[in-house]
Write an enzyme that holds these catalytic residues in place. Structure first.
Site, mmCIF file in Angstrom:
data_model
loop_
_atom_site.group_PDB
_atom_site.id
_atom_site.type_symbol
_atom_site.label_atom_id
_atom_site.label_comp_id
_atom_site.label_asym_id
_atom_site.label_seq_id
_atom_site.Cartn_x
_atom_site.Cartn_y
_atom_site.Cartn_z
ATOM 1 N N ILE A 217 1.534 11.774 5.533
ATOM 2 C CA ILE A 217 2.181 10.597 4.947
ATOM 3 C C ILE A 217 2.260 10.715 3.436
ATOM 4 O O ILE A 217 3.318 10.485 2.828
ATOM 5 C CB ILE A 217 1.440 9.316 5.354
ATOM 6 C CG1 ILE A 217 1.503 9.112 6.869
ATOM 7 C CG2 ILE A 217 2.029 8.106 4.636
ATOM 8 C CD1 ILE A 217 0.644 7.977 7.384
ATOM 9 N N ARG B 60 -6.142 1.723 5.196
ATOM 10 C CA ARG B 60 -7.066 0.826 5.875
ATOM 11 C C ARG B 60 -7.606 -0.164 4.850
ATOM 12 O O ARG B 60 -7.845 0.190 3.684
ATOM 13 C CB ARG B 60 -8.232 1.588 6.524
ATOM 14 C CG ARG B 60 -7.860 2.384 7.762
ATOM 15 C CD ARG B 60 -7.520 1.471 8.934
ATOM 16 N NE ARG B 60 -7.238 2.196 10.168
ATOM 17 C CZ ARG B 60 -6.036 2.585 10.559
ATOM 18 N NH1 ARG B 60 -4.991 2.343 9.781
ATOM 19 N NH2 ARG B 60 -5.873 3.220 11.701
ATOM 20 N N GLU C 4 -8.758 -14.601 2.581
ATOM 21 C CA GLU C 4 -9.035 -14.679 1.150
ATOM 22 C C GLU C 4 -7.796 -14.357 0.316
ATOM 23 O O GLU C 4 -7.579 -14.933 -0.756
ATOM 24 C CB GLU C 4 -10.162 -13.714 0.770
ATOM 25 C CG GLU C 4 -11.514 -14.058 1.352
ATOM 26 C CD GLU C 4 -11.644 -13.729 2.835
ATOM 27 O OE1 GLU C 4 -12.546 -14.284 3.494
ATOM 28 O OE2 GLU C 4 -10.825 -12.915 3.335
ATOM 29 N N HIS D 238 0.489 -5.497 9.194
ATOM 30 C CA HIS D 238 0.193 -4.170 9.752
ATOM 31 C C HIS D 238 1.433 -3.556 10.398
ATOM 32 O O HIS D 238 1.434 -3.188 11.582
ATOM 33 C CB HIS D 238 -0.950 -4.260 10.759
ATOM 34 C CG HIS D 238 -1.717 -2.968 10.886
ATOM 35 N ND1 HIS D 238 -2.819 -2.825 11.676
ATOM 36 C CD2 HIS D 238 -1.520 -1.754 10.314
ATOM 37 C CE1 HIS D 238 -3.279 -1.595 11.591
ATOM 38 N NE2 HIS D 238 -2.499 -0.912 10.757
#
Length: 392
Positions: free
Chosen positions: A150, A233, A262, A274
């Site tokens: 990637i 992640r 948050e 995601h």
């Protein structure tokens, strides 16, 4: 010839499942004693693992949902699909840079808050658009942390967009280095990369060494007005420190693929649900890659793209029976395996032994059949984790 059983724990692309021929495989979501598991997001942590299991295939890159160490201790190979979703993630990273550079989200919200007739709205648009003035990508510097499949694609497309690119990856593979645009500069440390970049994109796996990689101290090194992109992640970034940097005006935007309570609604945060690998093409590519790897492993014992087993590819010997042994990487294992075969009068036609960390893997082609008694004797060797005869 017995059929191999493949159990699916998520909805897997039919293009991938179609790689398992019906005459040799039984594929279903509800199976007993599976030889292989194919999954995407389903978690194996805490799940009872059947003794029949030989391999796990993750139709994606990350394997945080799989207890890899436990699988290794059982002699179960774990496969993933590195690079199969690389284009999808690359496109989303470019999208993230454009969202941040052109203030698209705030501008979108502004338009959706307008009311009135066409004239009133037109006047409001002309009066309000200046607050969303952005900047262009050419000439800006992108820092890419992690130059795997990637990261290399992200670096190369940024070059094509006219950006200057610097990369950091002390463990870059020869193959990925060949794919990387020659004009990408090398950063010798993460700190150097952060201090020179207008955009920073993270493309590293979540391991102990990368957890909290971007922390408060490293954020202070970034240029004022820089944008941080995290499509790897969530825990790779110290979110509390990032939110503080946004509040203090150090960071321009934080673009990520991992919404949290948050960060939701906080100024400067662009959080997507995601979406990194959420394209049909990526799902197809991942499923096809992992299915092919499982087939090769089950039918020949060959190992490609495993996260715990060493790469091991041995052409099949005509007329020979194949033995596959996974064991702890300790001295004299090959000698003990060879001795058992010799005592049984089995001649070795070909042999390949590879190791990776604490685990070793041996493929042996022998002249003649492999009786169950031989397999049982090999299983009794201290350090052997799994033994199987390949069913031709």
């Amino acid at each position: 010839m017995n059929k191999y059983k493949i159990q699916t724990l998520n909805n897997i692309s039919p293009k991938g499942l179609g790689r398992f021929p019906l005459e040799r495989y039984e594929v279903a979501s509800d199976l007993s004693e599976p030889d292989g598991l194919v999954l995407r997001s389903a978690s194996l942590h805490g799940m009872a693992i059947p003794p029949s299991l030989k391999a796990v295939g993750r139709a994606g890159a990350g394997t945080n949902n799989i207890p890899v160490a436990e699988m290794s201790s059982r002699g179960v190979a774990v496969f993933n699909a590195p690079g199969a979703n690389a284009n999808a993630v690359k496109e989303l990273v470019v999208t993230g840079m454009l969202l941040a550079a052109r203030n698209i989200i705030a501008a979108w919200d502004f338009v959706h808050g307008l009311d009135g007739d066409a004239d009133t709205m037109g006047q409001a648009v002309e009066a309000g658009k200046k607050q969303f003035k952005g900047f262009e990508l050419p000439g800006r510097t992108l820092g890419v942390v992690g130059l795997g499949a990637i990261g290399v694609k992200v670096a190369n497309v940024a070059q094509d967009l006219g950006m200057q690119v610097i990369g950091y990856d002390p463990a870059i593979t020869v193959g990925n280095a060949w794919q990387l645009d020659a004009s990408v500069e090398q950063a010798h440390t993460v700190e150097e990369l952060l201090s020179r970049s207008d955009f920073v994109s993270l493309h590293v796996p979540l391991i102990d060494a990368t957890r909290g990689l971007i922390n408060a101290d490293r954020l202070k090194l970034m240029k004022t007005g820089a944008t941080l992109l995290n499509f790897s992640r969530a825990p790779i970034v110290d979110e509390t420190a990032v939110l503080q940097a946004l509040e203090q005006g150090g960071l321009h935007r934080y673009v990520c693929d991992f919404p949290t309570p948050e960060a939701r609604g906080r100024a400067g945060v662009i959080a997507l649900p995601h979406l990194g690998a959420s394209t049909q093409e990526a799902e197809d590519n991942c499923a096809v890659m992992v299915a092919d790897q499982l087939r090769d492993y089950l039918e020949t014992g060959n190992v490609r793209n495993s996260v715990n087993f060493p790469e091991a590819v041995l052409p099949m010997t005509d007329g020979a029976a194949r033995l596959a042994v996974a064991n702890r990487n300790v001295p004299n294992m090959v000698g003990q395996i060879s001795t058992v075969l010799a005592q049984r009068g089995l001649n070795i036609a070909d042999l390949l032994n590879k190791s990776r960390g604490d685990l070793a893997y041996t493929l042996v082609d022998v002249d003649g059949e492999l009786p169950d008694a031989v397999l049982d004797e090999l299983r009794g060797i201290d350090g052997v984790l799994s033994v199987r005869a390949i069913d031709h």
